[in-house]
Write a protein that holds these residues in place. Structure first.
Motif, PDB file in Angstrom:
ATOM      1  N   ARG A   1       0.832  -1.203   0.000  1.00 31.28           N
ATOM      2  CA  ARG A   1       0.000   0.000   0.000  1.00 31.28           C
ATOM      3  C   ARG A   1       0.871   1.260   0.000  1.00 31.28           C
ATOM      4  O   ARG A   1       0.639   2.191  -0.770  1.00 31.28           O
ATOM      5  CB  ARG A   1      -0.906  -0.008   1.241  1.00 31.28           C
ATOM      6  N   LEU A   2       1.896   1.260   0.845  1.00 32.17           N
ATOM      7  CA  LEU A   2       2.770   2.440   0.917  1.00 32.17           C
ATOM      8  C   LEU A   2       3.563   2.627  -0.372  1.00 32.17           C
ATOM      9  O   LEU A   2       3.765   3.752  -0.834  1.00 32.17           O
ATOM     10  CB  LEU A   2       3.736   2.316   2.100  1.00 32.17           C
ATOM     11  N   LEU A   3       4.011   1.538  -0.952  1.00 32.27           N
ATOM     12  CA  LEU A   3       4.795   1.640  -2.185  1.00 32.27           C
ATOM     13  C   LEU A   3       3.908   2.092  -3.342  1.00 32.27           C
ATOM     14  O   LEU A   3       4.288   2.960  -4.126  1.00 32.27           O
ATOM     15  CB  LEU A   3       5.478   0.306  -2.503  1.00 32.27           C
ATOM     16  N   LEU A   4       2.704   1.518  -3.425  1.00 30.55           N
ATOM     17  CA  LEU A   4       1.795   1.914  -4.504  1.00 30.55           C
ATOM     18  C   LEU A   4       1.384   3.378  -4.355  1.00 30.55           C
ATOM     19  O   LEU A   4       1.316   4.121  -5.333  1.00 30.55           O
ATOM     20  CB  LEU A   4       0.542   1.016  -4.510  1.00 30.55           C
ATOM     21  N   LEU A   5       1.153   3.773  -3.108  1.00 28.48           N
ATOM     22  CA  LEU A   5       0.792   5.171  -2.868  1.00 28.48           C
ATOM     23  C   LEU A   5       1.885   6.104  -3.394  1.00 28.48           C
ATOM     24  O   LEU A   5       1.600   7.099  -4.066  1.00 28.48           O
ATOM     25  CB  LEU A   5       0.593   5.401  -1.359  1.00 28.48           C
ATOM     26  N   GLN A   6       3.113   5.747  -3.124  1.00 32.50           N
ATOM     27  CA  GLN A   6       4.211   6.611  -3.572  1.00 32.50           C
ATOM     28  C   GLN A   6       4.351   6.607  -5.082  1.00 32.50           C
ATOM     29  O   GLN A   6       4.624   7.639  -5.696  1.00 32.50           O
ATOM     30  CB  GLN A   6       5.523   6.164  -2.921  1.00 32.50           C
TER      31      GLN A   6
ATOM     32  N   LYS B   1      -7.508   8.500  -4.399  1.00 30.74           N
ATOM     33  CA  LYS B   1      -8.695   8.729  -3.549  1.00 30.74           C
ATOM     34  C   LYS B   1      -9.427   7.430  -3.241  1.00 30.74           C
ATOM     35  O   LYS B   1     -10.415   7.439  -2.512  1.00 30.74           O
ATOM     36  CB  LYS B   1      -9.659   9.689  -4.262  1.00 30.74           C
ATOM     37  N   HIS B   2      -8.989   6.334  -3.813  1.00 29.25           N
ATOM     38  CA  HIS B   2      -9.682   5.058  -3.653  1.00 29.25           C
ATOM     39  C   HIS B   2      -9.648   4.604  -2.192  1.00 29.25           C
ATOM     40  O   HIS B   2      -8.668   4.859  -1.479  1.00 29.25           O
ATOM     41  CB  HIS B   2      -9.019   4.012  -4.552  1.00 29.25           C
ATOM     42  N   HIS B   3     -10.708   3.911  -1.752  1.00 25.12           N
ATOM     43  CA  HIS B   3     -10.761   3.547  -0.338  1.00 25.12           C
ATOM     44  C   HIS B   3      -9.708   2.517   0.069  1.00 25.12           C
ATOM     45  O   HIS B   3      -9.518   2.261   1.237  1.00 25.12           O
ATOM     46  CB  HIS B   3     -12.166   3.135   0.117  1.00 25.12           C
ATOM     47  N   TYR B   4      -9.018   1.960  -0.913  1.00 20.77           N
ATOM     48  CA  TYR B   4      -7.877   1.103  -0.601  1.00 20.77           C
ATOM     49  C   TYR B   4      -6.872   1.846   0.295  1.00 20.77           C
ATOM     50  O   TYR B   4      -6.229   1.254   1.155  1.00 20.77           O
ATOM     51  CB  TYR B   4      -7.209   0.679  -1.917  1.00 20.77           C
ATOM     52  N   PHE B   5      -6.750   3.152   0.092  1.00 25.83           N
ATOM     53  CA  PHE B   5      -5.768   3.934   0.851  1.00 25.83           C
ATOM     54  C   PHE B   5      -6.346   4.538   2.127  1.00 25.83           C
ATOM     55  O   PHE B   5      -5.635   5.245   2.841  1.00 25.83           O
ATOM     56  CB  PHE B   5      -5.179   5.051  -0.023  1.00 25.83           C
ATOM     57  N   HIS B   6      -7.636   4.283   2.397  1.00 27.56           N
ATOM     58  CA  HIS B   6      -8.256   4.958   3.536  1.00 27.56           C
ATOM     59  C   HIS B   6      -7.731   4.499   4.888  1.00 27.56           C
ATOM     60  O   HIS B   6      -7.963   5.161   5.892  1.00 27.56           O
ATOM     61  CB  HIS B   6      -9.780   4.814   3.474  1.00 27.56           C
ATOM     62  N   THR B   7      -7.023   3.370   4.918  1.00 24.42           N
ATOM     63  CA  THR B   7      -6.496   2.904   6.211  1.00 24.42           C
ATOM     64  C   THR B   7      -5.260   3.708   6.634  1.00 24.42           C
ATOM     65  O   THR B   7      -4.817   3.594   7.765  1.00 24.42           O
ATOM     66  CB  THR B   7      -6.088   1.428   6.126  1.00 24.42           C
ATOM     67  N   LEU B   8      -4.718   4.500   5.728  1.00 23.73           N
ATOM     68  CA  LEU B   8      -3.519   5.286   6.062  1.00 23.73           C
ATOM     69  C   LEU B   8      -3.920   6.585   6.740  1.00 23.73           C
ATOM     70  O   LEU B   8      -5.031   7.082   6.527  1.00 23.73           O
ATOM     71  CB  LEU B   8      -2.729   5.577   4.786  1.00 23.73           C
ATOM     72  N   PRO B   9      -3.033   7.161   7.542  1.00 20.13           N
ATOM     73  CA  PRO B   9      -3.384   8.429   8.203  1.00 20.13           C
ATOM     74  C   PRO B   9      -3.719   9.506   7.163  1.00 20.13           C
ATOM     75  O   PRO B   9      -2.965   9.667   6.197  1.00 20.13           O
ATOM     76  CB  PRO B   9      -2.119   8.804   8.967  1.00 20.13           C
ATOM     77  N   PRO B  10      -4.824  10.206   7.323  1.00 18.87           N
ATOM     78  CA  PRO B  10      -5.270  11.163   6.305  1.00 18.87           C
ATOM     79  C   PRO B  10      -4.231  12.217   5.895  1.00 18.87           C
ATOM     80  O   PRO B  10      -4.201  12.592   4.718  1.00 18.87           O
ATOM     81  CB  PRO B  10      -6.494  11.831   6.941  1.00 18.87           C
ATOM     82  N   PRO B  11      -3.369  12.695   6.802  1.00 15.70           N
ATOM     83  CA  PRO B  11      -2.436  13.742   6.356  1.00 15.70           C
ATOM     84  C   PRO B  11      -1.555  13.299   5.189  1.00 15.70           C
ATOM     85  O   PRO B  11      -0.989  14.125   4.468  1.00 15.70           O
ATOM     86  CB  PRO B  11      -1.557  14.003   7.587  1.00 15.70           C
ATOM     87  N   ILE B  12      -1.466  12.004   4.976  1.00 19.16           N
ATOM     88  CA  ILE B  12      -0.589  11.486   3.920  1.00 19.16           C
ATOM     89  C   ILE B  12      -1.047  11.968   2.539  1.00 19.16           C
ATOM     90  O   ILE B  12      -0.265  12.025   1.596  1.00 19.16           O
ATOM     91  CB  ILE B  12      -0.571   9.934   4.009  1.00 19.16           C
TER      92      ILE B  12
ATOM     93  N   PRO C   1      -8.695  -7.714   1.591  1.00 26.02           N
ATOM     94  CA  PRO C   1     -10.030  -7.127   1.473  1.00 26.02           C
ATOM     95  C   PRO C   1     -10.375  -6.801   0.009  1.00 26.02           C
ATOM     96  O   PRO C   1      -9.479  -6.548  -0.795  1.00 26.02           O
ATOM     97  CB  PRO C   1      -9.932  -5.837   2.290  1.00 26.02           C
ATOM     98  N   GLY C   2     -11.649  -6.798  -0.288  1.00 28.16           N
ATOM     99  CA  GLY C   2     -12.122  -6.608  -1.658  1.00 28.16           C
ATOM    100  C   GLY C   2     -11.683  -5.302  -2.303  1.00 28.16           C
ATOM    101  O   GLY C   2     -11.597  -5.210  -3.525  1.00 28.16           O
ATOM    102  N   LYS C   3     -11.383  -4.308  -1.486  1.00 24.88           N
ATOM    103  CA  LYS C   3     -11.022  -3.016  -2.083  1.00 24.88           C
ATOM    104  C   LYS C   3      -9.695  -3.084  -2.828  1.00 24.88           C
ATOM    105  O   LYS C   3      -9.458  -2.312  -3.753  1.00 24.88           O
ATOM    106  CB  LYS C   3     -10.998  -1.913  -1.019  1.00 24.88           C
ATOM    107  N   THR C   4      -8.838  -4.018  -2.435  1.00 26.15           N
ATOM    108  CA  THR C   4      -7.576  -4.181  -3.164  1.00 26.15           C
ATOM    109  C   THR C   4      -7.875  -4.611  -4.593  1.00 26.15           C
ATOM    110  O   THR C   4      -7.367  -4.027  -5.552  1.00 26.15           O
ATOM    111  CB  THR C   4      -6.705  -5.263  -2.480  1.00 26.15           C
TER     112      THR C   4
END
Lengths: 427, 352
Positions: free
Chosen positions: A196-201, A378-389, A352-355
């Motif tokens: 998740r962190l790598l994809l986000l970046q 903006k996808h909910h896949y990333f919603h588990t991360l702290p919002p400031p990210i 989870p299905g959101k992935t």
């Protein structure tokens, strides 16, 4: 070995984080002052040797045969004792850098790990062959001129350019590894939190590029560099170009085959940023699964075949205009229906299905249906991360957000055949 | 949820701001003194000639207009950085174009440097070009990726399409390639998609050769060209234009100056052609290639054969708005406009 590295990554990212940030800031300020004048500079106290524990952990690792870059893992301070740095040296001069070891090489360039004699920092020296009859290769000109204008936490930093009569060397910041290498060290897929962190970046970097209408056009794990704390930076801009004018005819000979989107494989020459999103989707699968999404094909039609078996053969109904594309030959295609992605890539069943939802949107056959980097973030896949990210400045690393760090990679039982693993000798 | 148009608009504003920053960082042109480039013996006519030649080369090599614009930017930056002797001017210009192509064109299009030299019919050796390439890269510190007037034309065009969809059918602003552009209106059936931007692009190419105009930034020049057209094409132009002016952060004094000069320059190009060229021109029938360097492109006169009275009124109303002048009688304006526009007798519009 993987356990050790992960342990080290966690320790570094956690306990040392703040100290590290300060060091970086100081270094950045120094780099700036270098650029304005080459006069004498204060010594870099911050560059002193780090606490030895992580450093020795890595040094205890046996050298790898194919790519020796990890064998002498150092840190910014490594060269201090041996090569006292000299502020009198100039940027742009080959005397200012010392190459330490070869990291990898391709057809047009060789990459060395090196150390700057100006400030003692580790660098990656990309030595490019200059053909006498063609001058500087267009890839080098693109890479240099684009990177000069791009400043982002997820884009590799170009420090310097050394242009002599015989060779051209691009000096980049040194990154400890790349995603291809990291994946091969953690067979069976990565920790889903780390994915998740790598994809986000990756998507952050892409969003930045795409907002400037720049297409990377060669995303693959080997071109995504990783720092020891898990920072991902997009590198190798040799095929990148700006697409400021809509409707330009672009080359379809872009992107390494396995990461090339179906529309480009079919000969579409008016692609846009959705091209990079497909490659990112393939990399997403690879991080989860530990193996490439659509591997092994050696030509375009085999590659397409591979994609069709997973996502189904498109029709004029599902993708208006597809039959008009130059390489669309339906008669050669056995009928194939789209499969559930979790039946193809089994790791998805454990997540989870959101992935799967995000992945399916990144791997849409029809480019206009493919999710944009902006929407993907903006996808909910990333919603588990702290919002400031999601609200960081362009040049701020996601690891500045409190609580954001890589987790240990568990060595998975599912080992992959070595032939599937990446071993491309590329920096 | 905001409308997709608003999101597109925001995206374009981000793009525009980034382009303006790049331009502000790298834009540099040589100064003219006594008809010559300061610090060099290159005269303004030599300069103008070389830019026209570069345009020809660009067409010969099948490069796109952006490449030409980038090549001219590279050339200008170099001329303002080093003292160039006139005998090297052609080689510098040619190499600037080669560099721009290496950045902007696909590998398949560029071809080898040797081939380009042969095609150009010049007597440079490849070694000379490559030596010059090194000099330019070193002098400009490899920092070649900038925003040109052509880039700004496309950004402004996209902003118009997304921000003022009602203009699309009336002035043929449509471009099928713009993501998020509204469906083709009836006006588009006559005009190929994206033609408007292509016409503006060609006007920019002309203006880049004019030494009085190269003093203006690409963003200012692009906005001036677009505004001149908007004035004619839509009664609504002033609000559209002020919106663009604000977004583009262009100084209004400089803008007015630039717009007057562009207008004058483009008109002077028209007068240098056989007069009947104006009458036979029909924008919808001429293939793209022929338009490339045809200066009779100005839609003001091109559309419908000749300037119509309604257009003229709007044109002058526009100027009055811009300069906050008081409204005068329209009849006078029309007369003066017709005097200014063409030395030819007012022939009837094209017969076909």
């Amino acid at each position: 070995m993987e356990g050790l590295l992960s342990c080290w990554v966690r320790i570094c990212c956690g306990e040392e984080e703040e100290e590290e940030e300060e060091e970086r800031k100081e270094e950045e300020i120094k780099m700036k002052s270098f650029k304005t004048s080459c006069s004498s500079l204060p010594l870099a106290e911050a560059d002193g040797p780090r606490p030895a524990f992580w450093f020795s952990t890595l040094q205890a690792r046996p050298p790898r045969q194919q790519r020796g870059r990890r064998s002498s893992e150092g840190g910014d301070g490594e060269g201090d004792g041996v090569f006292p740095w000299n502020p009198g040296l100039r940027f742009g001069s080959s005397h200012s850098y010392l190459s330490l070891e070869r990291l990898g090489g391709g057809a047009s360039a060789v990459v060395y790990k090196g150390v700057s004699r100006i400030n003692g920092r580790l660098v990656a020296l990309k030595e490019i062959r200059v053909k006498s009859e063609e001058g500087v290769p267009f890839t080098a000109i693109r890479e240099a001129s684009l990177l000069k204008a791009l400043k982002h936490a997820n884009i590799v930093v170009l420090h310097d350019i050394i242009h002599t009569r015989e060779t051209l060397t691009l000096v980049f910041e040194y990154m400890q590894t790349d995603l291809g290498q990291y994946l091969s060290e953690h067979p069976g897929g990565l920790n889903s939190h780390n994915v998740r962190l790598l994809l986000l970046q990756l998507l952050r970097g892409l969003l930045f590029l795409h907002s400037l209408k720049i297409l990377h056009r060669d995303l693959k794990p080997q071109n995504l560099l990783l720092s020891f704390r898990g920072e991902l930076k997009i590198a190798d801009f040799g095929l990148a170009r700006s697409q400021s004018v809509p409707g330009l005819v672009l080359s379809s000979q872009v992107v390494t085959l396995w990461y090339r989107p179906p529309d480009v494989l079919l000969g579409n020459t008016e692609y846009c940023s959705s091209l990079d999103v497909w490659s990112a989707g393939c990399i997403f699968v690879e991080m989860l699964q530990g193996a490439p999404a659509f591997p092994g094909a050696s030509d375009q039609s085999a590659q397409l075949q591979h994609i069709w078996t997973v996502l189904g053969v498109p029709s004029e109904l599902s993708w208006p205009g597809v039959t008009q594309l130059p390489h669309f030959h339906p008669e050669r295609l056995p009928p194939s229906r789209p499969k559930k992605l979790h039946n193809v890539w089994k790791r998805l069943q454990q997540l989870p299905g959101k992935t799967e939802d995000l992945l399916s949107q990144m791997l849409k056959l029809r480019p206009s249906e493919r999710i944009s980097a902006q929407e993907a973030l903006k996808h909910h896949y990333f919603h588990t991360l702290p919002p400031p990210i999601m609200h960081l400045g362009d040049t701020t690393s996601i690891f500045k957000v409190p609580g954001v760090r890589l987790e240990a990679e568990v060595r998975a039982g599912r080992k992959l055949r070595p032939s599937v693993l990446h071993s491309a000798p590329y920096w | 949820m905001k409308s997709p148009g608003a999101a597109e608009s925001r995206r374009l504003v981000v793009l525009l701001e980034a382009a303006l920053l790049r331009e502000a960082r790298l834009w540099k042109v040589p100064l003219f003194k006594n008809g010559c480039i300061q610090g060099a013996d290159v005269s303004s006519s030599q300069y103008q000639e070389i830019i026209f030649w570069l345009g020809e080369m660009n067409r010969l090599f099948h490069f796109c207009p952006e490449t030409f614009a980038l090549g001219v930017c590279v050339l200008n930056r170099l001329l303002s950085t080093v003292k160039a002797q006139p005998k090297y001017l052609k080689c510098i210009a040619f190499t600037s174009l080669v560099l721009a192509a290496k950045i902007n064109e696909e590998d398949e299009v560029i071809g080898s440097v040797q081939d380009l030299v042969v095609q150009s019919g010049c007597s440079f050796s490849t070694a000379e070009i490559l030596r010059m390439e090194r000099i330019i890269l070193d002098k400009l510190q490899w920092d070649l990726y900038t925003a040109t007037a052509v880039d700004f034309i496309h950004i402004f065009h996209a902003l118009l399409v997304s921000g003022h969809p009602h203009l699309v059918p009336s002035i043929g602003l449509g471009s099928a390639s713009d993501p998020g552009s509204p469906a083709a209106g009836p006006g588009l059936q006559k005009r190929p998609a994206g033609l408007q931007a292509a016409l503006w692009t060609r006007q920019v190419q002309h203006c880049m050769a004019c030494h009085q105009l190269w003093q203006f930034k690409g963003s200012t020049l692009a906005l001036a060209i677009i505004t001149l057209e908007l004035e004619v094409l839509t009664p609504d132009w002033f609000s559209v234009f002020t919106n663009l002016l604000k977004k583009a952060q262009v100084d209004s004094g400089e803008f007015i100056h630039c717009k007057e000069m562009v207008d004058e320059y483009l008109q002077s190009l028209e007068f240098s052609l056989p007069p009947n060229a104006v009458y036979i021109f029909n924008s919808a029938l001429i293939p793209d290639q022929q338009r490339a360097w045809n200066p009779t492109l100005r839609l003001r006169r091109g559309r419908g054969g000749f300037a119509q009275q309604g257009d003229t009124d709007e044109f002058y109303d526009g100027f009055r708005c811009l300069y906050s002048e008081e409204t005068t009688q329209q009849g006078n304006n029309v007369d003066s406009q017709q005097k200014n526009v063409s030395p030819c007798p007012p022939l009837h519009p094209a017969l076909n």
